[in-house]
Design an enzyme around this catalytic site. Structure first.
Site, PDB file in Angstrom:
ATOM      1  N   CYS A 124     -25.843 -13.514 -20.333  1.00 29.57           N
ATOM      2  CA  CYS A 124     -25.489 -14.798 -19.735  1.00 29.57           C
ATOM      3  C   CYS A 124     -26.272 -15.099 -18.468  1.00 29.57           C
ATOM      4  O   CYS A 124     -26.176 -16.179 -17.917  1.00 29.57           O
ATOM      5  CB  CYS A 124     -23.990 -14.847 -19.412  1.00 29.57           C
ATOM      6  N   CYS A 134     -27.348 -10.128 -15.922  1.00 31.11           N
ATOM      7  CA  CYS A 134     -26.831  -9.915 -17.273  1.00 31.11           C
ATOM      8  C   CYS A 134     -27.836 -10.434 -18.312  1.00 31.11           C
ATOM      9  O   CYS A 134     -28.295 -11.565 -18.229  1.00 31.11           O
ATOM     10  CB  CYS A 134     -25.494 -10.643 -17.441  1.00 31.11           C
ATOM     11  N   CYS A 178     -22.608  -8.094 -18.664  1.00 30.50           N
ATOM     12  CA  CYS A 178     -21.389  -8.176 -17.839  1.00 30.50           C
ATOM     13  C   CYS A 178     -20.326  -7.270 -18.404  1.00 30.50           C
ATOM     14  O   CYS A 178     -20.103  -7.242 -19.615  1.00 30.50           O
ATOM     15  CB  CYS A 178     -20.812  -9.593 -17.871  1.00 30.50           C
ATOM     16  N   GLY A 213       0.797  -1.221   0.000  1.00 31.12           N
ATOM     17  CA  GLY A 213       0.000   0.000   0.000  1.00 31.12           C
ATOM     18  C   GLY A 213       0.829   1.270   0.000  1.00 31.12           C
ATOM     19  O   GLY A 213       0.283   2.357  -0.165  1.00 31.12           O
ATOM     20  N   CYS A 241     -18.367 -13.298 -19.311  1.00 31.84           N
ATOM     21  CA  CYS A 241     -19.699 -13.406 -19.920  1.00 31.84           C
ATOM     22  C   CYS A 241     -19.718 -14.447 -21.023  1.00 31.84           C
ATOM     23  O   CYS A 241     -20.619 -15.283 -21.092  1.00 31.84           O
ATOM     24  CB  CYS A 241     -20.110 -12.035 -20.472  1.00 31.84           C
TER      25      CYS A 241
END
Lengths: 227, 257, 281
Positions: C240, C237, C262, C29, C268
């Protein structure tokens, strides 16, 4: 309670050709508990000056001033603040008015400063104001707009709200009518009976005679001018 | 509480040959307000900044009574320690409120920042505390989401005070807190400061050129000239019975309204 | 000049970048400054991510490049072709086949493994920048862990919008120490950041690299009474049927008709392939 020992003061004015003005020389007197001593002498003889020296408002050049167990002369700021908070009260000639603070709070301030609860402090303040004939309508207002006499009474209430072991009064009855004057004299007598040591400057002779046990003539402490 | 809060010895700051402030000594106790007066160039602001750690002094020590470790020389502290101190036990009220506020953050956010900086993580509680403090400094709580840019000068200054006092510091540094404000606004602010000092038993060091401000707020006074403390003592004594020539000049120069 | 050095950058530069990466991995970080090189694409087009990828790639790697989840946008294709040309490595659109994945603003839906590296493109690495413009001051704040200001930002959101309004680039606290900007991924992706793969972040214009080793603790900042919510559009979605992936809203006609698909194209299409297999049975 208050003991002034061989005290002297000289003002030095640096901005006026370093003029030295001695005002007090070898002043001595004592005030015991329950005693009321009046400082007398003609105008300019140094009565107020001497009083301010006892309060620590003016510096003392020579001698000692005992308030209780402490010598004010040369004492630390902190020590003097402590004395003013717990031992020595002072009612000056003029109320130093802070804008916006209501009268009730002005009077209660010495109690609030030692941590008393607000409600209790305000209660005591109100009773005192009542006694001094300041009507409730004025309690919420700042004393800025009050008359001279009203301001003086607020000043006195503030000075008497606590039971100090010693108090200094500078012209407490000036600008008061006879009714209020007797209220103030009663307050002074009440303090005396509680054992308070009092030093007062009274222009009004009858008031002085009424409450004071002794007089100290400050002109005895005036330095003789060298010619 | 009778323990010494701040002990300053030999504090000096030089700018090359020029004296910022020299050889300043004093102590401060809880609940005491110390005023520092002087004209421009007297060194009073330098002194304040050295005390608060905003400027590095050249000589001297400033011992502060920390909560956990007793008296510590703040000049010997590590930066994280000092920064923590300035967020918790110390506060600094700037002359210009804009220097002491985040102008692009709401009033509530400004007041809450110090709380969040020391770990406060509950939005509701933070907001309540902010509302509390806004009321104490006489800002209506409807303004809590307004930015300080929408406030008057006096309000900004009061907001700065709230922001500083929310974590209950023990020592507050103030640099000309009433500078630039209208007279009526000044009175209100001084009154507020006076009552907060009393309620919270704060100690404060207040720098100002205005003798009326010190008379009202300060118990003790130091008069500065050309970097040196020329006179010190009780406020009323220094102002009513000045001993030093400069103090006498200062006092006599004040215009009576 | 016909041949490029492997992955465009010279070896010394790659060493410099790798040192920065190692430092970043050692201090999760923490933003490590690095000397960003001139790349054959302008700032703002992924130069940081490209440099990190270039330093990370070996000839045996398989690279996938996505841009907001899609393999087939102009930028994704450009960057993929860039590495095909300069590194001659294998490339793929399948998440599970890739060993290095460079991404702009999304984390793949499919869970990543310990054998994979995810490289993020980062525009502004400093999470405190919009509240504190001074670089000196923000570096101090990170050094001294003074993050009160970050919560001020969240406070302001709640006071203004009733909820934390940040929907992407949602700040996180890494290993209880550094506050980090995860790059402009949707907050929906934040929980995915605790993963088995190595995550590397490159900001070319700002010249910073930071990193997360596998299984690093990453916590999104919030208030006790306003907890973090990885939200997404409340639809599934349309291609899909997935209910758990991040969706793009697509306007399909002039009447404002819309579908949700997606954002992760590989995810997807894999699901669509499975669906069609199922329907054939």
């Amino acid at each position: 309670m208050i003991k002034v020992e061989n005290v002297g003061k000289t003002f030095t004015l640096f901005n006026q050709e370093n003029t030295s003005i001695p005002v007090i020389k070898e002043a001595s007197f004592e005030v015991l508990k329950g005693d009321c001593v009046a400082l007398v002498g003609k105008s300019g003889s140094g009565k107020s000056t001497l009083m301010r020296m006892i309060y620590g408002n003016y510096l003392t050049n020579e001698g000692k001033i005992w308030v209780g167990e402490t010598n004010i002369v040369g004492a630390s700021s902190r020590a003097i603040i402590n004395i003013r908070r717990h031992i020595l009260g002072y009612v000056s000639q003029f109320l130093r008015v802070v804008p916006r603070v209501p009268t009730r709070e002005v009077v209660a301030e010495p109690l609030l400063a030692i941590g008393k609860e607000m409600d209790e402090a305000f209660d005591i303040a109100e009773k005192l104001l009542e006694r001094l004939n300041i009507p409730p309508a004025l309690w919420d207002l700042s004393p800025t707009t009050f008359s001279g006499g009203e301001q003086q009474r607020v000043n006195i209430a503030r000075g008497f709200i606590r039971n100090y072991p010693a108090i200094l009064l500078d012209e407490p009855t000036a600008s008061l009518d006879s009714e209020n004057r007797s209220v103030v004299l009663d307050l002074i007598k009440g303090a005396k009976s509680k054992g308070t040591a009092i030093v007062g400057i009274f222009h009004d002779e009858s008031a002085r005679m009424h409450v004071c046990d002794r007089q100290v003539d400050v002109s005895n402490f005036s330095p003789k001018l060298e010619s | 509480m009778s323990e010494l809060l701040l002990d300053v010895t030999g504090l000096s700051k030089y700018y090359g040959n020029r004296i910022g402030c020299a050889d300043v000594n004093f102590d401060l106790w809880p609940g005491e307000v110390m005023g520092i007066v002087g004209e421009s160039g007297s060194g009073k602001s330098t002194l304040l900044n050295c005390l608060a750690g905003q400027v590095e002094a050249d000589f001297g020590e400033v011992f502060f009574s920390t909560r956990s470790e007793g008296m510590k020389d703040t000049f010997q502290m590590s930066e994280p320690e000092r920064r923590m101190l300035s967020r918790t036990d110390w506060a600094f009220v700037h002359q210009n409120a804009r220097d002491g506020l985040r102008m692009n953050v709401s009033a509530g956010g400004n007041v809450g920042e110090r709380l969040m900086a020391v770990g406060s993580r509950h939005y509701g509680k933070i907001r309540n505390k902010a509302v509390d403090w806004l009321e104490r400094v006489e800002i209506h709580n409807s303004r809590i989401d307004d930015r300080p840019t929408a406030f008057s000068g006096g309000m900004q200054q009061r907001l700065q005070i709230a922001r500083n006092l929310v974590t209950g510091p023990r020592l507050v540094f103030m640099d000309e807190p009433t500078g630039g404000l209208d007279v009526s606004v000044q009175a209100r602010l001084l009154d507020l400061i006076k009552s907060l000092v009393r309620e919270m038993n704060l100690s404060a060091i207040i720098v100002t050129h205005d003798l009326a401000v010190v008379r009202l707020l300060a118990d003790r006074l130091m008069v500065m000239k050309d970097g040196y403390v020329v006179e010190s003592g009780l406020t009323d004594q220094v102002l009513d019975d000045p001993q030093h020539s400069y103090t006498q000049l200062l006092v006599s120069s004040v215009l009576q309204a | 000049m016909s041949d490029y050095n492997f992955a465009y950058l010279d070896e010394q530069t790659k060493r410099m970048i790798r040192r920065a990466i190692l430092k970043g991995l050692a201090i999760p970080g923490y933003q490590v400054p690095f000397a960003s090189r001139e790349m054959p694409m302008p700032y703002g087009w992924g130069t940081g991510g490209v440099q990190v990828s270039a330093a990370t790639l070996t000839p045996e790697d398989t690279l996938k490049v996505i841009d907001q989840g899609a393999d087939d946008t102009t930028n994704a294709i450009s960057i993929r072709k860039f590495f095909e040309k300069t590194a001659k490595i294998a490339t793929t659109e399948k998440t599970s086949s890739a060993s290095v994945i460079q991404t702009r603003h999304r984390i793949p839906e499919e869970q990543l493994t310990e054998d994979q590296i995810l490289v993020y493109q980062v525009p502004i690495p400093e999470p405190l920048r919009f509240l504190e413009p001074s670089e000196i001051e923000t570096r101090k704040m990170h050094a001294l862990e003074e993050y009160g200001l970050m919560h001020v930002k969240l406070y302001e959101d709640i006071s203004r919008h009733g909820a934390i309004a940040t929907s992407y680039a949602y700040p996180v606290k890494v290993e209880d120490r550094y506050v980090m900007d995860p790059s402009p991924i949707p907050k929906f992706d934040n929980p995915k950041m605790e993963m088995a793969a190595i995550q590397l972040f490159g900001a070319g214009r700002e010249q910073r690299i930071y990193a997360l080793p596998p299984h690093t603790k990453v916590v999104s900042l919030d208030f006790d009474d306003f907890p973090f919510e990885p939200s997404k559009a409340d639809y599934s979605c349309d291609l899909c049927g997935s209910e758990n992936s991040y969706l793009d809203e697509v306007i399909v006609d002039d009447e404002g008709g819309r579908i949700f698909v997606c954002s992760d194209t590989d995810f997807c299409s894999s699901r669509q392939a499975i669906n069609s297999e199922l329907t054939y049975e």
